[in-house]
Design an enzyme around this catalytic site. Structure first.
Site, PDB file in Angstrom:
ATOM      1  N   ARG A   1      31.010   5.571  24.097  1.00 17.08           N
ATOM      2  CA  ARG A   1      31.439   6.413  25.214  1.00 17.08           C
ATOM      3  C   ARG A   1      32.266   5.651  26.258  1.00 17.08           C
ATOM      4  O   ARG A   1      32.672   6.234  27.255  1.00 17.08           O
ATOM      5  CB  ARG A   1      30.207   7.021  25.889  1.00 17.08           C
ATOM      6  CG  ARG A   1      29.429   7.953  24.979  1.00 17.08           C
ATOM      7  CD  ARG A   1      28.074   8.297  25.537  1.00 17.08           C
ATOM      8  NE  ARG A   1      28.139   9.124  26.720  1.00 17.08           N
ATOM      9  CZ  ARG A   1      28.327  10.452  26.720  1.00 17.08           C
ATOM     10  NH1 ARG A   1      28.488  11.085  25.579  1.00 17.08           N
ATOM     11  NH2 ARG A   1      28.346  11.144  27.838  1.00 17.08           N
TER      12      ARG A   1
ATOM     13  N   SER B   1       0.828  -1.205   0.000  1.00 14.29           N
ATOM     14  CA  SER B   1       0.000   0.000   0.000  1.00 14.29           C
ATOM     15  C   SER B   1       0.857   1.247   0.000  1.00 14.29           C
ATOM     16  O   SER B   1       1.852   1.344   0.694  1.00 14.29           O
ATOM     17  CB  SER B   1      -0.882   0.010   1.249  1.00 14.29           C
ATOM     18  OG  SER B   1      -1.448   1.276   1.453  1.00 14.29           O
TER      19      SER B   1
ATOM     20  N   LYS C   1      21.937  -5.081  29.097  1.00 17.26           N
ATOM     21  CA  LYS C   1      22.345  -4.082  28.103  1.00 17.26           C
ATOM     22  C   LYS C   1      23.850  -3.857  28.195  1.00 17.26           C
ATOM     23  O   LYS C   1      24.373  -3.560  29.263  1.00 17.26           O
ATOM     24  CB  LYS C   1      21.629  -2.760  28.356  1.00 17.26           C
ATOM     25  CG  LYS C   1      22.031  -1.632  27.402  1.00 17.26           C
ATOM     26  CD  LYS C   1      21.283  -0.360  27.715  1.00 17.26           C
ATOM     27  CE  LYS C   1      21.639   0.746  26.731  1.00 17.26           C
ATOM     28  NZ  LYS C   1      23.039   1.216  26.878  1.00 17.26           N
TER      29      LYS C   1
ATOM     30  N   ARG D   1      36.503  10.437  28.235  1.00 23.63           N
ATOM     31  CA  ARG D   1      35.841  11.358  27.313  1.00 23.63           C
ATOM     32  C   ARG D   1      36.607  12.672  27.247  1.00 23.63           C
ATOM     33  O   ARG D   1      36.429  13.567  28.070  1.00 23.63           O
ATOM     34  CB  ARG D   1      34.386  11.545  27.741  1.00 23.63           C
ATOM     35  CG  ARG D   1      33.649  10.204  27.733  1.00 23.63           C
ATOM     36  CD  ARG D   1      32.317  10.210  28.410  1.00 23.63           C
ATOM     37  NE  ARG D   1      31.844   8.823  28.589  1.00 23.63           N
ATOM     38  CZ  ARG D   1      30.760   8.491  29.248  1.00 23.63           C
ATOM     39  NH1 ARG D   1      29.996   9.436  29.795  1.00 23.63           N
ATOM     40  NH2 ARG D   1      30.416   7.227  29.372  1.00 23.63           N
TER      41      ARG D   1
ATOM     42  N   TYR E   1      20.991   0.298  37.286  1.00 24.37           N
ATOM     43  CA  TYR E   1      22.424   0.279  37.565  1.00 24.37           C
ATOM     44  C   TYR E   1      22.635  -0.427  38.896  1.00 24.37           C
ATOM     45  O   TYR E   1      21.908  -0.177  39.862  1.00 24.37           O
ATOM     46  CB  TYR E   1      22.998   1.693  37.603  1.00 24.37           C
ATOM     47  CG  TYR E   1      23.139   2.324  36.237  1.00 24.37           C
ATOM     48  CD1 TYR E   1      24.346   2.277  35.549  1.00 24.37           C
ATOM     49  CD2 TYR E   1      22.057   2.949  35.624  1.00 24.37           C
ATOM     50  CE1 TYR E   1      24.481   2.848  34.290  1.00 24.37           C
ATOM     51  CE2 TYR E   1      22.179   3.523  34.361  1.00 24.37           C
ATOM     52  CZ  TYR E   1      23.387   3.469  33.701  1.00 24.37           C
ATOM     53  OH  TYR E   1      23.515   4.022  32.460  1.00 24.37           O
TER      54      TYR E   1
ATOM     55  N   GLN F   1      15.728   0.810  33.264  1.00 20.62           N
ATOM     56  CA  GLN F   1      17.172   0.665  33.090  1.00 20.62           C
ATOM     57  C   GLN F   1      17.845   0.776  34.445  1.00 20.62           C
ATOM     58  O   GLN F   1      17.828   1.832  35.074  1.00 20.62           O
ATOM     59  CB  GLN F   1      17.727   1.715  32.129  1.00 20.62           C
ATOM     60  CG  GLN F   1      19.215   1.532  31.882  1.00 20.62           C
ATOM     61  CD  GLN F   1      19.738   2.358  30.726  1.00 20.62           C
ATOM     62  OE1 GLN F   1      18.980   2.920  29.951  1.00 20.62           O
ATOM     63  NE2 GLN F   1      21.045   2.424  30.605  1.00 20.62           N
TER      64      GLN F   1
ATOM     65  N   THR G   1      22.201  -2.534  33.093  1.00 20.04           N
ATOM     66  CA  THR G   1      23.339  -2.043  32.314  1.00 20.04           C
ATOM     67  C   THR G   1      24.624  -2.628  32.876  1.00 20.04           C
ATOM     68  O   THR G   1      24.911  -2.492  34.065  1.00 20.04           O
ATOM     69  CB  THR G   1      23.407  -0.509  32.359  1.00 20.04           C
ATOM     70  OG1 THR G   1      22.201   0.030  31.805  1.00 20.04           O
ATOM     71  CG2 THR G   1      24.591   0.012  31.557  1.00 20.04           C
TER      72      THR G   1
ATOM     73  N   HIS H   1      27.622   1.453  24.401  1.00 15.43           N
ATOM     74  CA  HIS H   1      27.302   2.681  25.134  1.00 15.43           C
ATOM     75  C   HIS H   1      27.524   3.915  24.260  1.00 15.43           C
ATOM     76  O   HIS H   1      27.988   4.959  24.719  1.00 15.43           O
ATOM     77  CB  HIS H   1      28.142   2.778  26.411  1.00 15.43           C
ATOM     78  CG  HIS H   1      27.384   3.325  27.590  1.00 15.43           C
ATOM     79  ND1 HIS H   1      26.579   2.547  28.380  1.00 15.43           N
ATOM     80  CD2 HIS H   1      27.297   4.572  28.103  1.00 15.43           C
ATOM     81  CE1 HIS H   1      26.042   3.293  29.338  1.00 15.43           C
ATOM     82  NE2 HIS H   1      26.459   4.518  29.173  1.00 15.43           N
TER      83      HIS H   1
END
Length: 331
Positions: free
Chosen positions: A231, A59, A204, A117, A82, A80, A108, A228
Site C-alpha cells: 500500500r 502424530s 515494522k 492508492r 506511530y 503498534q 511503524t 505495508h
C-alpha cells in the site's frame, strides 16, 4: 454466500466483496499505483516449494483501550506505535502503555506519507469522504453496511482521548494523520524511543540489511519485514523474497519477522523455514472481520491453525523447531 461457506482467504475476500460497499472493499483490498507489489507479496510464496519428509512419527491427531485489552487478555501484547510531532505526546503514550503492562513496543516506520492508492481515488474514499457518484452508488446498493456502522459503537481512539479532540469525527481523524504524525522521524528519534521504553522494541516496515543492522545497533530486539501490504511504495520487494538475506545478516542478533501476502498455512511454514520467528497477517483477518465481525475472524484463524497443523504433519515435522531451509527449493 454465508460465513459457513468460507473455507479459505479467497472465500472471505469474496464474502467481503459481496457485503461491503465498493469503496470500503477497495480500501481494504487495494494497493498503491499498479498494485504490482500487492500481487508480488503472495506470488513470491509460489516460487518456493516445500520438500516434505516422511516416516518420522508425526502424530495424526495432532479499537479498545490498552487497559481494557490488558484486563480482558493475559497474552503478550504489542503496541503498534506511530511517531508524533509532539515528543511529549510520544513519551506520554509510551508511559501509558508501560503502565498498562504492554510487553512490546512496535514502531511503524514505512508510513511517512500515504501511498498512491488509485482505487480510492476512483471512488473518492478518503478521510473525510469525498465520494464520487459511483462510490455513493456502492453505498446505496449495500445499505446493511451503513446500518451496521450507524448502530455500532462510536469510533474512538481511546489512547488519544486526553491529547486529541475527536469530536469532529472523520474530519478530526483526517487532521490527526496529516497534522500530528511526524514524517521527519530519524534514527536518533528511534534510538531515544528505544532508550525511554527500556524493553522489547520492534521496528515494522524496514527492508534493507543496512537498516536492520542499524536497528540492532540502537538496541531494537525485533524487526518486521513489511512493505505495508503493497500500500506504500509500489514496485518494492516482497518481504518473503527479502527474508533470507536479512536472516543471514542479522538473524542471530535480532528477532526477524515478516508480513505481506500470507494467505495459507504453507505460506507460514515457508517463512518459518527461511528463519522468520513469526508471521503477521493483515487482510487475512480484515476481510472476515469486515464481512462477518468477530465470528468471521474466529473462523478464519481456526482454519489457518488447522491448515498449519495439517501441513506440518504432511511435512513430517512434529514442531516448528524442525522446520529449516532443507525443506525448501526455489524455482
Amino acid at each position: 454466500m454465508r460465513l459457513r461457506d468460507c473455507h479459505n482467504f479467497n472465500d472471505f475476500r469474496e464474502l467481503a466483496r459481496r457485503r461491503l460497499p465498493g469503496p470500503i472493499f477497495d480500501y481494504i483490498a487495494g494497493g498503491a499505483d499498479d498494485e504490482a507489489t500487492l500481487r508480488q507479496n503472495t506470488a513470491s510464496f509460489e516460487r518456493c516449494d516445500l520438500v516434505p519428509n516422511v516416516l518420522l512419527g508425526v502424530s495424526s491427531l495432532g479499537t479498545v483501550s490498552l487497559e481494557e485489552l490488558r484486563k480482558a487478555y493475559d497474552t503478550p501484547q504489542v503496541y503498534q506505535f506511530y511517531f508524533h510531532k509532539d515528543r511529549a505526546l510520544n513519551h506520554a503514550m509510551m508511559q501509558r502503555a508501560k503502565a498498562a503492562g504492554v510487553n512490546i513496543m512496535m514502531l511503524t516506520v514505512d508510513s511517512i506519507t500515504g501511498g498512491n492508492r488509485e482505487r480510492d481515488l476512483r471512488t473518492g474514499f478518503s478521510i473525510p469522504f469525498h465520494l464520487t457518484l459511483g462510490g455513493m452508488l456502492q453505498f446505496a446498493i449495500k445499505p446493511m453496511w451503513a446500518i451496521n456502522y450507524l448502530t455500532h459503537e462510536k469510533f474512538r481512539l481511546p489512547q488519544l482521548d486526553e491529547h486529541v479532540d475527536m469530536s469532529g469525527g472523520a474530519m478530526s481523524i483526517g487532521r490527526y494523520f496529516t497534522e500530528m504524525l511526524d514524517p521527519s522521524m530519524t534514527w536518533n528519534d528511534v534510538a531515544e524511543m528505544v532508550r525511554v521504553w527500556n524493553g522489547q522494541f520492534c521496528l515494522k516496515g524496514i527492508m534493507s540489511v543496512a537498516d536492520v543492522k542499524r536497528a540492532v545497533e540502537i538496541g531494537c530486539t525485533g524487526i518486521i519485514l513489511s512493505n505495508h501490504g503493497g500500500r506504500q511504495l509500489d514496485g518494492s520487494r516482497s518481504a518473503f523474497d527479502q527474508l533470507a538475506e536479512i536472516v543471514d545478516a542479522v538473524g542471530d542478533r535480532i528477532d526477524v519477522m515478516m508480513d505481506g501476502g500470507v494467505q495459507r498455512g504453507t505460506h507460514v511454514i515457508k517463512a518459518l523455514s527461511l528463519g522468520a520467528k513469526a508471521v503477521g497477517v493483515g487482510r487475512f483477518y480484515l476481510f472476515p472481520l469486515a464481512a462477518a465481525g468477530q465470528a468471521g475472524v474466529e473462523q478464519a484463524l481456526s482454519l489457518m491453525r488447522a491448515e498449519i497443523e495439517r501441513d506440518m504433519k504432511l511435512m513430517g515435522c512434529a514442531s516448528v523447531s524442525q522446520l529449516s531451509r532443507a525443506n525448501l527449493r526455489f524455482r
